[in-house]
Write an enzyme that holds these catalytic residues in place. Structure first.
Site, short mmCIF file in Angstrom:
data_model
loop_
_atom_site.label_atom_id
_atom_site.label_comp_id
_atom_site.label_asym_id
_atom_site.label_seq_id
_atom_site.Cartn_x
_atom_site.Cartn_y
_atom_site.Cartn_z
N ARG A 35 44.90 50.77 50.86
CA ARG A 35 44.46 51.33 49.61
C ARG A 35 43.48 51.99 49.71
O ARG A 35 43.24 52.85 48.99
CB ARG A 35 44.52 49.98 48.62
CG ARG A 35 43.82 50.18 47.29
CD ARG A 35 44.09 49.11 46.39
NE ARG A 35 45.41 48.71 45.95
CZ ARG A 35 45.53 48.70 44.69
NH1 ARG A 35 44.55 48.40 43.67
NH2 ARG A 35 46.94 48.44 44.34
N PHE A 261 47.91 42.40 17.47
CA PHE A 261 48.31 41.29 18.17
C PHE A 261 49.13 40.33 17.00
O PHE A 261 48.95 39.04 17.34
CB PHE A 261 47.04 40.51 18.75
CG PHE A 261 46.56 41.21 19.96
CD1 PHE A 261 47.19 40.56 21.21
CD2 PHE A 261 45.75 42.28 20.01
CE1 PHE A 261 46.67 41.11 22.35
CE2 PHE A 261 45.35 42.75 21.23
CZ PHE A 261 45.82 42.26 22.41
N ILE A 262 49.72 40.87 16.16
CA ILE A 262 50.59 39.91 15.33
C ILE A 262 52.04 40.45 15.45
O ILE A 262 52.70 40.27 14.34
CB ILE A 262 49.84 39.94 13.86
CG1 ILE A 262 49.83 41.36 13.19
CG2 ILE A 262 48.47 39.03 13.76
CD1 ILE A 262 49.47 41.05 11.80
N GLY A 269 52.82 38.65 28.51
CA GLY A 269 52.97 38.50 29.86
C GLY A 269 51.64 39.01 30.37
O GLY A 269 50.51 39.20 29.78
N CYS A 272 46.78 38.65 32.77
CA CYS A 272 45.49 37.92 32.39
C CYS A 272 46.06 36.88 31.42
O CYS A 272 45.78 35.54 31.91
CB CYS A 272 44.74 38.82 31.54
SG CYS A 272 44.03 39.98 32.75
N ARG A 340 52.99 42.12 36.44
CA ARG A 340 52.64 40.71 36.67
C ARG A 340 53.12 39.87 35.57
O ARG A 340 52.69 40.11 34.43
CB ARG A 340 51.38 40.60 37.07
CG ARG A 340 51.06 41.09 38.50
CD ARG A 340 49.56 41.16 38.98
NE ARG A 340 48.81 42.14 38.41
CZ ARG A 340 47.69 42.26 38.50
NH1 ARG A 340 46.92 41.43 39.35
NH2 ARG A 340 46.79 43.33 37.95
N1 NAD Z 1 43.67 43.62 34.89
C1 NAD Z 1 43.08 43.41 33.79
O1 NAD Z 1 43.43 44.13 32.55
C2 NAD Z 1 41.82 42.62 33.46
C3 NAD Z 1 41.02 42.70 32.19
C4 NAD Z 1 39.99 41.90 32.37
C5 NAD Z 1 39.58 41.00 33.54
N2 NAD Z 1 40.36 40.95 34.46
C6 NAD Z 1 40.01 40.21 35.58
O2 NAD Z 1 39.42 40.80 36.66
C7 NAD Z 1 39.85 40.32 37.99
C8 NAD Z 1 40.47 41.41 38.72
O3 NAD Z 1 41.93 41.80 38.10
P1 NAD Z 1 42.51 43.10 38.50
O4 NAD Z 1 43.73 43.09 37.61
O5 NAD Z 1 41.84 44.17 38.64
O6 NAD Z 1 42.99 42.56 39.97
P2 NAD Z 1 43.92 43.38 41.01
O7 NAD Z 1 44.78 42.16 41.60
O8 NAD Z 1 44.67 44.45 40.54
O9 NAD Z 1 42.57 43.56 42.12
C9 NAD Z 1 41.82 42.55 42.83
C10 NAD Z 1 41.58 43.45 44.06
O10 NAD Z 1 40.73 42.87 44.89
C11 NAD Z 1 40.97 42.88 46.24
N3 NAD Z 1 40.14 41.81 47.05
C12 NAD Z 1 40.43 40.48 47.17
N4 NAD Z 1 39.40 39.86 47.90
C13 NAD Z 1 38.62 40.88 48.19
C14 NAD Z 1 37.65 40.83 49.22
N5 NAD Z 1 37.11 39.62 49.55
N6 NAD Z 1 36.85 41.91 49.54
C15 NAD Z 1 37.61 42.98 49.16
N7 NAD Z 1 38.33 43.11 48.07
C16 NAD Z 1 39.15 42.14 47.87
C17 NAD Z 1 42.46 42.70 46.42
O11 NAD Z 1 42.86 43.27 47.40
C18 NAD Z 1 42.82 43.61 45.03
O12 NAD Z 1 43.01 45.01 45.32
C19 NAD Z 1 40.84 38.99 37.46
O13 NAD Z 1 39.89 37.96 37.55
C20 NAD Z 1 41.20 39.50 36.13
O14 NAD Z 1 41.59 38.31 35.53
C21 NAD Z 1 41.69 41.72 34.71
#
Ligand code: NAD
Length: 456
Positions: A35, A261-262, A269, A272, A340
């Site tokens: 990546r 959201f209604i 899904g 989050c 997901r």
């Molecule tokens: N996706 C959303 O819409 C959203 C919105 C708000 C909050 N969140 C929260 O934010 C967090 C991240 O969500 P996301 O959707 O971006 O996740 P994601 O799975 O898309 O990305 C996480 C990334 O972190 C990397 N990673 C993990 N451990 C690591 C490390 N030690 N060093 C470097 N990189 C590392 C992974 O390889 C991955 O690419 C989660 O806690 C999620 O609940 C997500």
């Protein structure tokens, strides 16, 4: 400012590109070397409107860099944001392995005052655990002068599909800081980082750390509650012969309720809501409490896609053996490539289990590997002979015994109904997103079932 973001997923990559766009020097650390290589060459591995341009521009300007080396990221930063995954553990809690790994790395490498701000969604008390892990790492180094640090909470509220826009124009920026001098310094640095977002009005909401951690879960649980509430109401609408879409219009105009959201449908899904609702219930149980409303929200959602498939099965006399089902939409919502916890995954498994062959179409998901990412390969291999991916919606409908709509992508909203009727073997639509007017579809010669549209 010098900012490091750990994790180049939806949250980390968007935050990195946006902070760089605002003139900061950002290092985004990602453990997935492939990546990082893609990103270094300007290739963005996920779909978010506007993100590709932001990454390219800021890479070229030298304000954005990608690395696998966390030590480099820690040394670079005044503020380090943790944006790694917090997936659901087997017991429903949030798995904090990735977050704590980062904390340990910070402890090993930090050498001057650093604010560690947690953007990952984490249960109440995590900032303290991150603090302890960093302190442990520092203690092991036996330094003559131990650098000070502060662990803050900065929950992220962006939406996939509009993540850049949300990040650049947040409704609010929630910051939780600890008491004391380090906390004050943290608040000051975070205020500086977010200052450009406050030009129009003050968006920072500063509070204590635990409240900030809980605010994120409360927001997601409340939004999930609206969805499950409407799905529950939709079941009643079916039972009494009312139309949930009319009900939605009748209540959304009330400003205290609002239209967002209604929508009744296949349930929530995504990466989050399901895990966050489960983790919140887990936190509550751990604190000797039960969140009865949120538990019910989860139960309604868990049953929703299954109820929908049950309807379809009923229509076909209990078996789909030898049937072809067209499926429009696979992502958990339109505008994203994220599958997901998408309801479509449940539909595909259940439809195939009932004997159907599925002809699927989605604008951004083109293979079973993509749709069932994370599933064991053997499970995917079992599905493979029964699922075909089609180039367009009409191709998916070709020769199908019914069309199922699982995601409300715009391209599905005004189909050529005459062409669709010709393509389908039978004019049957099961609409999991209530895109159409049942009366109109009846006039067009379709058997049409939505969710909560008054069908017994
Ligand atoms: N996706 C959303 O819409 C959203 C919105 C708000 C909050 N969140 C929260 O934010 C967090 C991240 O969500 P996301 O959707 O971006 O996740 P994601 O799975 O898309 O990305 C996480 C990334 O972190 C990397 N990673 C993990 N451990 C690591 C490390 N030690 N060093 C470097 N990189 C590392 C992974 O390889 C991955 O690419 C989660 O806690 C999620 O609940 C997500």
């Amino acid at each position: 400012m010098k900012i490091t973001i750990i994790g180049a997923g939806y949250v980390g990559l968007v935050s990195s590109a946006c902070f760089a766009e605002l003139g900061n020097h950002v290092v985004c650390v990602e453990r997935d070397a492939l990546r990082v290589a893609q990103l270094q060459s300007g290739e963005v591995p996920l779909h978010e409107p506007g993100l590709q341009e932001l990454v390219a521009r800021n890479l070229a300007a030298g304000r954005l860099a990608f690395a696998t080396d966390v030590a480099l990221g820690v040394r670079h930063a005044q503020v380090l944001f943790i944006a790694v995954g917090t997936p659901m553990a087997a017991d429903g809690s949030a798995d904090l392995t990735q977050v704590l790994e980062v904390a340990h790395a910070v402890g090993r490498h930090v050498s001057r005052f650093l604010v560690v701000a947690n953007k990952s969604t984490v249960p109440v008390g995590t900032a303290q655990r991150v603090h302890d892990a960093i302190a442990q790492g520092l203690a092991a180094r036996q330094l003559a002068r131990v650098p000070a640090f502060a662990v803050a909470s900065n929950p992220e509220f962006l939406k996939e599909g509009a993540a850049v826009e949300d990040f650049m124009r947040p409704d609010r920026v929630v910051i939780g800081v600890p008491e004391g001098r380090a906390g004050e310094r943290a608040a000051g640095l975070l205020r500086r980082a977010y200052a450009p977002f406050n030009r129009n009005r003050e968006r920072m909401v500063v509070m204590d750390v635990k409240s900030a951690e809980l605010a994120k879960y409360a927001a997601n649980a409340l939004l999930a509650t609206k969805i499950s509430f409407m799905n529950d109401m939709a079941a009643l609408a079916d039972a009494v012969g009312a139309d949930i879409e009319q009900v939605r219009r009748g209540i959304g105009s009330d400003r205290r309720i609002g239209y967002d959201f209604i929508y009744a449908g296949l349930g929530y899904g995504g990466s989050c809501f399901p895990k966050d609702v489960a983790a919140l219930c887990h936190t509550a149980r751990g604190a000797g409490q039960r969140l009865r409303v949120v538990e019910a929200v989860q139960a309604v959602n868990d049953a929703q896609a299954g109820r929908f498939v049950q309807r379809l099965l009923q229509h076909f006399g209990g078996s789909l053996a030898g049937r072809v089902i067209a499926l429009w939409g696979l992502t958990f919502k339109p505008g994203t490539d994220d599958v997901r916890e998408a309801p479509s995954r449940i539909l595909v498994r259940r439809l195939v289990a009932a004997g159907a062959r599925v002809q699927a179409h989605d604008p951004l998901v083109h293979s079973l590997e993509q749709l069932m990412a994370g599933d064991p390969p053997a499970r995917r291999a079992r599905l493979a002979p029964h699922v075909a991916f089609c180039a367009g919606p009409l191709q998916a409908a070709q020769g199908a015994d019914a069309l199922v709509i699982a995601t409300e992508w715009k391209i599905y909203r005004s189909p050529d109904f005459a062409a669709l009727r010709r393509a389908l073997r039978a004019p049957v639509i099961f609409d999991g997103r209530n895109l159409f007017d049942p009366a109109e579809l009846g006039r067009q010669g379709f058997f049409y079932q939505g969710v909560g549209r008054g069908q017994r």
